[in-house]
Design an enzyme around this catalytic site. Structure first.
Site, mmCIF file in Angstrom:
data_model
loop_
_atom_site.group_PDB
_atom_site.id
_atom_site.type_symbol
_atom_site.label_atom_id
_atom_site.label_comp_id
_atom_site.label_asym_id
_atom_site.label_seq_id
_atom_site.Cartn_x
_atom_site.Cartn_y
_atom_site.Cartn_z
ATOM 1 C CD GLU A 53 -2.678 1.168 2.586
ATOM 2 O OE1 GLU A 53 -2.500 0.285 3.434
ATOM 3 O OE2 GLU A 53 -3.580 1.999 2.645
ATOM 4 N NE ARG A 94 10.764 1.022 0.784
ATOM 5 C CZ ARG A 94 11.274 2.244 0.783
ATOM 6 N NH1 ARG A 94 11.684 2.804 1.904
ATOM 7 N NH2 ARG A 94 11.422 2.876 -0.345
ATOM 8 C CG ASP A 126 11.357 -3.286 3.236
ATOM 9 O OD1 ASP A 126 10.230 -3.364 3.766
ATOM 10 O OD2 ASP A 126 11.583 -3.606 2.050
ATOM 11 N NE ARG A 128 8.088 -3.441 1.713
ATOM 12 C CZ ARG A 128 8.358 -3.264 0.426
ATOM 13 N NH1 ARG A 128 7.380 -3.242 -0.438
ATOM 14 N NH2 ARG A 128 9.590 -3.094 0.026
HETATM 15 N N1 LIG Z 1 9.081 4.540 4.672
HETATM 16 C C1 LIG Z 1 8.932 4.910 3.408
HETATM 17 N N2 LIG Z 1 8.131 4.159 2.630
HETATM 18 C C2 LIG Z 1 8.013 4.515 1.360
HETATM 19 C C3 LIG Z 1 8.680 5.619 0.805
HETATM 20 N N3 LIG Z 1 8.346 5.718 -0.499
HETATM 21 C C4 LIG Z 1 7.501 4.677 -0.739
HETATM 22 N N4 LIG Z 1 7.291 3.961 0.366
HETATM 23 C C5 LIG Z 1 6.505 2.744 0.556
HETATM 24 O O1 LIG Z 1 7.227 1.704 -0.067
HETATM 25 C C6 LIG Z 1 6.337 0.665 -0.423
HETATM 26 C C7 LIG Z 1 6.680 0.247 -1.854
HETATM 27 O O2 LIG Z 1 7.966 -0.274 -1.807
HETATM 28 P P1 LIG Z 1 9.086 0.061 -2.852
HETATM 29 O O3 LIG Z 1 10.390 0.066 -2.088
HETATM 30 O O4 LIG Z 1 8.717 1.309 -3.637
HETATM 31 O O5 LIG Z 1 9.077 -1.104 -3.880
HETATM 32 P P2 LIG Z 1 9.033 -2.647 -3.617
HETATM 33 O O6 LIG Z 1 7.619 -3.028 -3.339
HETATM 34 O O7 LIG Z 1 10.058 -3.054 -2.604
HETATM 35 O O8 LIG Z 1 9.576 -3.211 -4.984
HETATM 36 P P3 LIG Z 1 8.841 -3.329 -6.366
HETATM 37 O O9 LIG Z 1 8.133 -4.653 -6.309
HETATM 38 O O10 LIG Z 1 9.918 -3.309 -7.374
HETATM 39 O O11 LIG Z 1 7.888 -2.166 -6.451
HETATM 40 C C8 LIG Z 1 4.940 1.215 -0.237
HETATM 41 O O12 LIG Z 1 4.427 0.668 0.976
HETATM 42 C C9 LIG Z 1 5.171 2.717 -0.090
HETATM 43 O O13 LIG Z 1 4.204 3.332 0.754
HETATM 44 C C10 LIG Z 1 9.525 6.371 1.640
HETATM 45 O O14 LIG Z 1 10.184 7.338 1.245
HETATM 46 N N5 LIG Z 1 9.615 5.985 2.944
#
Ligand SMILES: Nc1nc2c(ncn2[C@@H]2O[C@H](COP(=O)(O)OP(=O)(O)OP(=O)(O)O)[C@@H](O)[C@H]2O)c(=O)[nH]1
Ligand SMILES: [Zn+2]
EC number: 3.5.4.25
Length: 205
Positions: A53, A94, A126, A128
């Site tokens: 999300e 994240r 991260d 998650r």
């Molecule tokens: N803490 C934090 N979360 C972020 C930031 N920008 C995006 N997010 C969150 O990062 C999550 C998406 O993760 P990403 O690191 O963009 O990508 P990913 O899911 O690891 O990898 P892909 O599958 O390639 O998209 C979402 O939950 C976003 O709300 C930020 O600057 N800080």
């Protein structure tokens, strides 16, 4: 973590009519959703996106990240393929939550990168958790996925929780001048693979 199936319905979208399947995380009460298109049950690897999300990117048109663009591209590719699944996981920022993400963005406005901002707030880069994915996929009869992601750590994390990832499909869309630094940090510090051609988002300001 365990999740329980709660309800399902049709969800017409610009790319076709998906089925929306709702699950509840029994421990946290979080509500996760699977968007299913076509026939997915069986042993053949299913085109899949595990999407975390991002209210700002997914719903509020933010150009700070690439999430909204990835969400749309993944749904379009699933519809074009004739079948597939997108798990929409409620782990905003994240895993730190929306309000902490806004705090992290504030620190980024002052020069921190996305990892440093999390650390300054006392969080890991991260936070998650992917333990709900296997039971959600299992409910849908999916045994193996072709995963649309640039994040090899996501592939590894899913496999830890018993999701068989038959292959990784790059998902590089939405680069623009507001998120160039953010994407570079994801590549440099978070291990994302972004070496292939990246489709630029329209940048109007
Ligand atoms: N803490 C934090 N979360 C972020 C930031 N920008 C995006 N997010 C969150 O990062 C999550 C998406 O993760 P990403 O690191 O963009 O990508 P990913 O899911 O690891 O990898 P892909 O599958 O390639 O998209 C979402 O939950 C976003 O709300 C930020 O600057 N800080
Ligand atoms: Zn985002």
């Amino acid at each position: 973590m365990s999740v329980k199936y709660v309800a399902e319905s049709k969800l017409p979208m610009p790319w076709g009519v998906f089925t929306m399947v709702g699950f509840e995380d029994i421990e946290t009460g979080k509500e996760h959703v699977a968007l299913v298109y076509g026939d997915v049950a069986g042993d053949t690897p299913v085109l899949a996106r595990i999407h975390s999300e991002c209210l700002t990117g997914d719903a509020l048109f933010s150009l700070r990240c690439d999430c909204g663009f990835q969400l749309q591209e993944a749904l379009q590719r699933i519809a074009e393929a004739g079948s597939g699944v997108l798990l929409y996981l409620r782990q905003e920022g994240r895993g730190i939550g929306l309000l902490n993400k806004i705090k992290a963005y504030h620190l980024q406005d002052q020069g921190a990168d996305t990892v440093e901002a999390n650390e300054q707030l006392g969080f890991a880069a991260d936070m998650r958790d992917y333990s709900m994915c296997e039971p959600m996929l299992e409910h849908l009869g999916i045994t193996s996925v072709q995963l649309m992601t640039n994040n090899p750590r996501k592939v590894a994390a899913l496999e830890t929780y018993g999701v068989k990832v038959a292959g990784r499909v790059p998902l590089q869309v939405g680069k623009n001048r507001h998120n160039e630094g953010y994407l570079a940090t994801k590549m440099g510090k978070l291990g994302h693979m972004m070496t292939e051609h990246h489709f630029n988002a329209e940048d109007k300001d």
